[in-house]
Design a protein around this motif. Structure first.
Motif, PDB file in Angstrom:
ATOM      1  N   PHE A  50      39.489  44.355  49.787  1.00 43.48           N
ATOM      2  CA  PHE A  50      39.865  44.288  48.368  1.00 43.48           C
ATOM      3  C   PHE A  50      41.360  44.479  48.178  1.00 43.48           C
ATOM      4  CE2 PHE A  50      35.337  44.336  47.609  1.00 43.48           C
ATOM      5  CZ  PHE A  50      35.259  43.394  46.586  1.00 43.48           C
ATOM      6  N   SER A  95      34.427  42.293  42.844  1.00 33.38           N
ATOM      7  CA  SER A  95      34.817  43.667  42.482  1.00 33.38           C
ATOM      8  C   SER A  95      33.668  44.407  41.785  1.00 33.38           C
ATOM      9  CB  SER A  95      36.028  43.644  41.552  1.00 33.38           C
ATOM     10  OG  SER A  95      37.021  42.824  42.084  1.00 33.38           O
ATOM     11  N   LEU A 153      37.690  38.529  44.527  1.00 32.91           N
ATOM     12  CA  LEU A 153      38.063  39.577  43.557  1.00 32.91           C
ATOM     13  C   LEU A 153      37.051  39.689  42.433  1.00 32.91           C
ATOM     14  CD1 LEU A 153      41.803  39.900  42.550  1.00 32.91           C
ATOM     15  CD2 LEU A 153      40.317  41.541  43.692  1.00 32.91           C
ATOM     16  N   GLN A 213      43.618  41.777  46.282  1.00 33.71           N
ATOM     17  CA  GLN A 213      44.494  42.167  45.169  1.00 33.71           C
ATOM     18  C   GLN A 213      45.943  41.740  45.409  1.00 33.71           C
ATOM     19  OE1 GLN A 213      43.284  46.175  45.192  1.00 33.71           O
ATOM     20  NE2 GLN A 213      41.549  45.767  43.838  1.00 33.71           N
TER      21      GLN A 213
END
Lengths: 258, 258
Positions: free
Chosen positions: B228, B204, B258, B232
Motif C-alpha cells: 500500500f 484500501s 489503491l 500510495q
C-alpha cells in the motif's frame, strides 16, 4: 573518430586494497570514453582452496571444472567486480559491471577438447560492440570481468588479456581505440635484469628485430603476438607499463603501433 | 504512459534449477518493458557455512558483518545473478545484471545502530530511475540482485522486497508500473489452511476490513503494508501469487490496488 581507452589491470593490483584504490582514482581521471577489464588474480585460487576445491593447472593454465567456474563467477563477477564498481562510483565514475553475458556483449565458444580438457573455458567468438557502445552512449563506463558466455546459458572462464584485445578489435569499428595493459613492470624491457631498459616504442619492424636478437621471449612473446594481432585488426595503439602511464607525467612505458 | 512490469522472485525458485528455468522462460515471454529483482535464498547461508562463517540472525533478520557481506556479494551479485543473466540470454532476453552500485541505480544508507547493529545493511534512499530507464531505452532488461551501495564505495545488503517496491516507486515517474511478487502461495489467502481461498482483489477498503477481521496477520502484514505504501507513491497495481500469474491463463492470484 572519437577516442576510446581500454585499460586492463591484472591480479596484483586487485589484491592490494591501496594499490587498487590508487588505480581506480587514476582510471577515473582518464578523459573521454573508457572501458576497464580486470582479471581476478589469486583470490579465486584462495577462495577455491577455502572451499576445499583443488586448483588444477596444466602448463600454467587453470582447468575450469564446474566447481571452479562457480568460484570464478562468485569472485570475479561478484566480489571483485561489484566492489570495484562501488569504488568507482565514489570517484564519480558511473561504472557498470559486466560479464560477457550481460547485454550479450561477449559470446565465446567452449574450448574443444584435444590433448587437454580445459573445462568451462571460452574462446571469444563475437563482440557485440554496438551493445557495449549503447552503454557508453548512455553515459556509463563498462567494467568487464574475465567471464563470457556461449549464448546457450553457459558462463565460460576467459583470459582477461584476450577479452581486452577482442573487445578493442570490436570497438575499433566505432572508435579510435587504444589499449593500456597495466602490469608490474614499467614496460617491455631490453634487458630483463635492468628495469631502466624500457623500450619506449615498438612497431612491426622493431618487433622483428627484437625477435631476431632474442630479446622478446618467454611470457612476453604471446603478449606481443596478441598485441600485433589487435593492431592488425583495427586497434590504433597499445601501451604496456605500470599504472602511472595513465597520467601525463610519465612517458616511461612501451608504446606499440603497427 | 507506457507499461512496465517489475517481477520479484524469492529464494525457493532460485534454489531449484528446473523451477528457475521455467520461471525465466515465463519472464522472457512477458511483453513490453520489464525488470527482474531476485533475492538469494539459502545459497548465501550454505556458502557462508562452507566457509566457516556463522550466520547470525536477530528477529529473523540476518546480521551482515564484513565477511557475510563478502559472501552475499559473491553469491547474489556473482553466482546467482550472472547465471540468471546467461540463462535469460538463451531465451533471447537481453538481460543486464545489476547491483544498486551499477549505474548508481540504488543508493542506500547504512542502517543506524539502535538496539541492534545489523551491520552492512542498507535502507534505500534514492532510486536513479533515469539511469535505469536509459538501460531499458537501449533495449536491455535489468536484473537486480539485493545489493545496494552508499555512494562512498560501500556495498550494502538490502531486502529484495524493499528494492522492488522502491524501484517501482521510482520507475512510476516514467511508466505505468506494476509489481509481480512471485512466491510459494497462489495469493493472499482468506484462510491460511485453505489454498483455494485466494482473495482475488484487495483495495484500501477491503484491506481495512481484512485487518479488522484479523485475516491479515503475521508475515503477510508487513508485505501488504509495503504494497500500500508503493501504491500510495505512484505504483499502479501489485500482484501476488505463484509464477503462473505471469501467464494470461491463470487468474487465481491477488491483485492489489489503491
Amino acid at each position: 573518430m572519437e577516442k576510446l581507452s581500454i585499460v586492463k589491470i591484472g591480479g596484483n593490483i586487485i589484491e592490494d586494497q591501496s594499490s587498487l584504490k590508487a588505480f581506480l582514482k587514476l582510471f577515473s581521471s582518464i578523459e573521454g570514453k573508457k572501458i576497464l577489464v580486470h582479471g581476478g588474480g589469486k583470490r579465486a585460487t584462495s577462495m577455491a582452496s577455502k572451499l576445499g576445491i583443488e586448483s588444477k593447472m596444466v602448463n600454467g593454465r587453470r582447468i575450469t571444472d564446474a566447481e571452479t567456474l562457480e568460484v570464478i563467477t562468485m569472485v570475479y563477477g561478484g566480489l571483485v567486480n561489484k566492489n570495484m564498481v562501488a569504488q568507482l562510483q565514489a570517484f564519480n565514475t558511473n561504472a557498470i559491471g559486466l560479464t560477457g553475458a550481460d547485454v550479450n556483449s561477449i559470446v565465446s565458444e567452449k574450448r574443444p577438447v584435444k590433448d587437454i580438457d580445459y573445462g568451462f573455458v571460452g574462446d571469444v567468438k563475437q563482440v557485440n560492440f554496438k551493445s557495449v557502445d549503447a552503454l557508453m552512449q548512455a553515459g556509463f563506463v563498462p567494467v568487464f570481468c574475465a567471464i563470457t558466455h556461449d549464448g546457450n546459458g553457459q558462463l565460460l572462464n576467459t583470459n582477461a588479456d584476450t577479452i581486452t584485445s577482442q573487445l578493442a578489435i570490436g570497438m575499433s569499428h566505432l572508435y579510435e581505440t587504444s589499449i593500456y595493459y597495466c602490469f608490474e613492470l614499467d614496460g617491455v624491457l631490453k634487458d630483463i635484469n635492468d628495469k631502466n631498459s624500457v623500450i619506449k616504442h615498438i612497431d612491426s619492424k622493431i618487433y622483428k628485430d627484437l625477435l631476431n636478437e632474442g630479446i622478446i621471449a618467454d611470457g612476453m612473446l604471446p603478449k606481443l603476438e596478441n598485441c600485433f594481432n589487435a593492431l592488425q585488426h583495427g586497434v590504433t595503439t597499445i601501451n604496456m607499463g605500470n599504472i602511472s602511464m595513465l597520467t601525463k607525467e610519465n612517458d616511461n612505458f612501451t608504446r606499440i603501433t603497427l
